[in-house]
Design a protein around this motif. Structure first.
Motif, short mmCIF file in Angstrom:
data_model
loop_
_atom_site.label_atom_id
_atom_site.label_comp_id
_atom_site.label_asym_id
_atom_site.label_seq_id
_atom_site.Cartn_x
_atom_site.Cartn_y
_atom_site.Cartn_z
N GLN A 9 0.84 -1.21 0.00
CA GLN A 9 0.00 0.00 0.00
C GLN A 9 0.87 1.26 0.00
O GLN A 9 2.00 1.23 0.48
N PRO A 10 0.32 2.37 -0.48
CA PRO A 10 1.02 3.65 -0.33
C PRO A 10 1.24 3.95 1.16
O PRO A 10 0.62 3.32 2.02
N VAL A 11 2.09 4.93 1.45
CA VAL A 11 2.45 5.18 2.85
C VAL A 11 1.79 6.43 3.44
O VAL A 11 1.98 6.72 4.61
N ASP A 12 1.03 7.16 2.63
CA ASP A 12 0.35 8.35 3.17
C ASP A 12 -0.59 7.98 4.29
O ASP A 12 -1.23 6.94 4.20
N PRO A 13 -0.75 8.78 5.32
CA PRO A 13 -0.02 10.02 5.60
C PRO A 13 1.35 9.73 6.22
O PRO A 13 1.43 9.23 7.34
N ILE A 14 2.36 10.07 5.49
CA ILE A 14 3.73 9.73 5.87
C ILE A 14 4.13 10.32 7.23
O ILE A 14 4.91 9.73 7.98
N GLU A 15 3.51 11.48 7.57
CA GLU A 15 3.91 12.15 8.82
C GLU A 15 3.47 11.37 10.07
O GLU A 15 3.93 11.65 11.17
N LEU A 16 2.59 10.41 9.88
CA LEU A 16 2.15 9.63 11.04
C LEU A 16 3.05 8.42 11.33
O LEU A 16 2.85 7.70 12.30
N TRP A 17 4.02 8.16 10.46
CA TRP A 17 4.93 7.04 10.70
C TRP A 17 5.98 7.43 11.74
O TRP A 17 6.56 8.52 11.67
N GLU A 18 6.25 6.52 12.65
CA GLU A 18 7.31 6.78 13.63
C GLU A 18 8.70 6.63 13.00
O GLU A 18 9.66 7.24 13.43
N ASP A 19 8.80 5.73 11.99
CA ASP A 19 10.07 5.50 11.29
C ASP A 19 9.80 5.52 9.80
O ASP A 19 8.66 5.39 9.36
N GLY A 69 7.62 -1.63 9.29
CA GLY A 69 7.82 -1.19 7.92
C GLY A 69 6.64 -1.57 7.04
O GLY A 69 5.91 -2.52 7.33
N ARG A 70 6.47 -0.80 5.96
CA ARG A 70 5.38 -1.07 5.03
C ARG A 70 5.59 -2.43 4.36
O ARG A 70 6.65 -2.69 3.79
N GLY A 71 4.58 -3.28 4.47
CA GLY A 71 4.63 -4.59 3.83
C GLY A 71 5.15 -5.69 4.74
O GLY A 71 5.11 -6.87 4.35
N THR A 72 5.58 -5.36 5.95
CA THR A 72 6.08 -6.44 6.82
C THR A 72 4.98 -7.47 7.06
O THR A 72 5.24 -8.67 7.09
N ALA A 73 3.73 -6.97 7.21
CA ALA A 73 2.62 -7.90 7.43
C ALA A 73 1.86 -8.20 6.14
O ALA A 73 1.39 -9.32 5.94
N ASP A 74 1.73 -7.20 5.29
CA ASP A 74 0.86 -7.30 4.12
C ASP A 74 1.65 -6.97 2.87
O ASP A 74 1.73 -5.83 2.47
N ASP A 75 2.26 -7.92 2.20
CA ASP A 75 2.17 -9.34 2.46
C ASP A 75 3.58 -9.93 2.40
O ASP A 75 3.76 -11.13 2.33
N LYS A 76 4.60 -9.04 2.44
CA LYS A 76 5.97 -9.53 2.24
C LYS A 76 6.40 -10.47 3.36
O LYS A 76 6.99 -11.53 3.11
N GLY A 77 6.09 -10.09 4.61
CA GLY A 77 6.47 -10.96 5.72
C GLY A 77 5.75 -12.30 5.64
O GLY A 77 6.34 -13.36 5.90
N GLN A 78 4.48 -12.24 5.28
CA GLN A 78 3.70 -13.49 5.21
C GLN A 78 4.22 -14.41 4.10
O GLN A 78 4.38 -15.61 4.30
N LEU A 79 4.49 -13.84 2.93
CA LEU A 79 4.94 -14.73 1.85
C LEU A 79 6.32 -15.30 2.15
O LEU A 79 6.64 -16.44 1.78
N MET A 80 7.13 -14.51 2.88
CA MET A 80 8.47 -15.01 3.19
C MET A 80 8.43 -16.14 4.23
O MET A 80 9.38 -16.93 4.33
#
Lengths: 462, 462
Positions: free
Chosen positions: A93-103, A122-133
């Protein structure tokens, strides 16, 4: 030491490196909806191909009209070993609103969020890069211990899941022979809770409709015309109200064709999950179950069809007041389907009902917004039973077979186009914040997810 | 030659000058809603005071918190002569969109728009400068012939009618003794058609309400929650649908208290007007009367109360589809009142009904948007009968006593604050384009309007 024990030990030893591999993949900004990241999407596909090749997969990047697919094949222990198609998606997914990310969303980290609870951020850790890995790493542990996999594995990773999968159906159609397996394994769902593994066996389907009712050929002054001229908002509200009876059942003709009662043993297992109306609805500020009377909230959201108005508009909606009778009124209405309800029949029945409620001098326009049947997997197929036992062994807690209120279109596509059921196993948690800032994946989800797949692979082999 | 014949002749002779006087008034840009024209509004008031003084009125500009009032008094033939309060307004609507005007809105002209049909063009010619001047010019003709007026006349012109008359009630309250008369004459309405004079005797009242229903404390995903969580759009549409039964009657408790059937002779006179459902509704692209069954469109719009949803909104209303269950849904709803229906009772009954339909875990907020009772003048008062005969004589066609679907708040204020009924006589036509570009007033409306008032004044004197 059995093969499986050795494989699981290896998965444990590999974990630090497995995290690094996942982080490498997360660093690639594969946002599929934004054309600015087109090259990153391809880079993610290429990264996966390279990684799968190191495991002995015959892997390649396959072009589509949109972002590429990754397809990879691995032989099993024998030519007659079960054959699975594993599905995941590398786009995020896109990362907006970027200012709400802690990292930085693309600079993944390991963080301890509470005593003993570590997460991968990080973006995609759960959906779905972490899961597929989790699946890829399970294969790796197997390969490193055994030099082979006990089952035949085809892998399909797509790069457009977050943007509606426009290339998926054409790709399945064009490559049906290559992709067809005994069943699919899909890792894009969640645990029941942090301790309880889950397999999703029922996914509701969806029919979306938009209707616009037109009465007079212009907006009218309610002083001049009120009482004599048809008001399309009245027509609309009346027909919507008539879609449900006082028991919450949908009144459309033939609506419940194909809706089966959930088996008693499944309902009983759901009752043990402790999801009461109070706690389920309490989280969102409600307490009284709506919809069909006399059914639990899990049944209502997993196993019963619905009709929801998702949007309604007409007339003057600004500040103050305007005594207008609008010319038009509109609503977006969707039906969640279960069992073998036929989307087209539901749509036809809805349209016939609406037409029957439109006065002779008014008119209605329909717009179709998607339709997909429900997925109802057998609650007691051999594959499901094996996976359930494997998960229960890993988590030392019985895995639950659950429903899902929403649809996962790929599962329907596999069923319809490749004649193949799916086994939906995933390790996401409710607080993973997928699609939101500060997405994370529990380290435990990743670690035990890898071990779970190793166990499932072993179980499916026999 | 009778007095009246001489007065009418004088009105005919005065017409060219009367047109010039009206044009002088139209040239003053008295747009009350735009602060930029504040000085122009005062100028219009001063112009009227000067003109009324030439007729022997004791006239003055009276300051208010907003634009000034004009108040003027004239003695009658005797101290016991009937006393009328004539009401009009000197302010006009803004002229936007200016580019749609064929001529400068403040440079009035006489134009022939079809063979023999001349009109006076410009902002305010019909609403309401031309109409109020019909009465002033009738007084002028009387004064010039008789040196006096046969009835006592008080004039009240306001300058805020087009901006909601904020100063009117305080002014009536502060000057009740000075303004109280036997009845009011109001010239701000229209003819039935170009040949048929009309007196408005029934004006519907209005109750406006806005409701917002809140269910969950956030928008929900219909996949996760659909079937178990309350959808405020369902609650809203169901309660709106329940406001009417299948015969079109409003179901609110006590709603029809104070609603009388229209006298048979009045209904019969309405039937002669030839306003069928086909031609009334045909003009707006409809053909089937909505609302209460078995009543004519004139009865429905003039003499029956209504409930109309003027606006509705909730959930996702943009392009495409979003499977959301909204947290909130809203509607603006108004009731047109007749007879002696009590606005406060109707509002209370509506709110009680709505509250009874809100589930225990949901809530509703109400916003009041105005309330005024209906005006129901006696269909056979002496003043109305005299005015009706006078109009019938002038137009050589029976005047009709009509209803009006909308409200004229001043009439309610006169009734409530000064205990005084109003006689609503006006000469506007449906195609006058009041509030729109290219406003006009038929020369015939102006000329015969002046003559009509002369006849009415004569009739009221005896």
């Amino acid at each position: 030491m059995s093969d499986l024990s050795a494989v699981l030990d290896r998965a444990d030893q590999n974990l630090p490196a497995a995290i690094e591999r996942l982080f490498d993949l997360v660093r690639i900004k594969s946002i599929s909806t934004d054309p600015a990241f087109k090259a990153d999407c391809r880079k993610a596909a290429e990264w996966l191909v390279e990684d799968l090749k190191t495991l002995g997969f015959d892997a390649s990047v396959r072009d589509t009209a949109g972002h590429p697919m990754v397809v990879a094949h691995h032989a099993g222990a024998t030519a007659y070993a079960p054959h699975v198609l594993f599905y995941g998606h590398y786009d995020v997914q896109p990362v907006d609103p970027i200012e709400l990310w802690e990292d930085d969303p693309f600079d993944p980290k390991i963080k301890e969020i509470s005593a003993g609870r570590k997460v991968l951020t990080g973006r995609g850790t759960a959906d779905d890069k972490g899961q597929l890995m989790t699946f890829v790493e399970a294969c790796r542990a197997y390969k490193e211990i055994n030099g082979s996999l006990p089952i035949r594995v085809t892998i399909l990773f797509e790069g457009e899941e977050e943007s509606g999968s426009p290339s998926l159906k054409p790709f399945l159609e064009a490559n049906a022979d290559e992709l067809k397996a005994d069943y699919a394994l899909v890792c894009d769902t969640g645990m029941w809770d942090t301790d309880t593994p889950a397999i999703a066996a029922a996914l509701r389907g969806l029919v979306g409709e938009e209707i616009t009712i037109t009465a007079a050929d212009r907006d009218l002054h309610s002083g001049l015309y009120g009482g004599a001229a048809a008001n399309p908002i009245h027509i609309l509200t009346t027909l919507i109200a008539g879609l449900r009876d006082e028991t919450g059942r949908i009144t459309l003709e033939g609506f419940y064709e194909g809706v089966e009662e959930t088996p008693e043993n499944i309902k009983q297992s759901w009752e043990t999950l402790g999801r009461s109306a109070e706690n389920f609805l309490g989280e969102i500020g409600l307490s009284v179950p709506a919809g069909e009377k006399g059914r639990s909230v899990l049944e209502l959201t997993w196993a019963r069809p619905t009709c929801e108005v998702n949007g309604i508009w007409g007339g003057y909606t600004g500040d103050g007041f305007k005594t207008v009778i609008a010319a038009k009124a509109s609503a977006k209405i969707s039906f969640r389907l279960v069992g073998t309800q036929d989307p087209q029949k539901i749509r036809d029945s809805f349209r016939a009902y609406v037409r029957s409620k439109i006065p002779a001098d008014c008119s209605v326009e329909f717009h179709e917004h998607g339709g997909s049947p429900a997925i109802q997997l057998s609650y007691d197929s051999p594959a499901l039973t094996k996976a359930k036992n494997a998960l229960s062994d890993e988590w030392v807690k019985p895995a639950v077979v659950i429903g899902m209120g929403g649809s996962i279109p790929i599962v329907g596509d596999f069923q319809k186009m490749l004649g193949m059921d799916s086994l939906l196993v995933g390790f996401g948690l409710n607080d993973d914040r997928i699609h939101s800032p500060n997405e994370k994946y529990d380290l435990k989800s990743y670690h035990k997810g890898i071990r779970s797949w190793a166990r499932i692979i072993a179980a499916l082999a026999v």
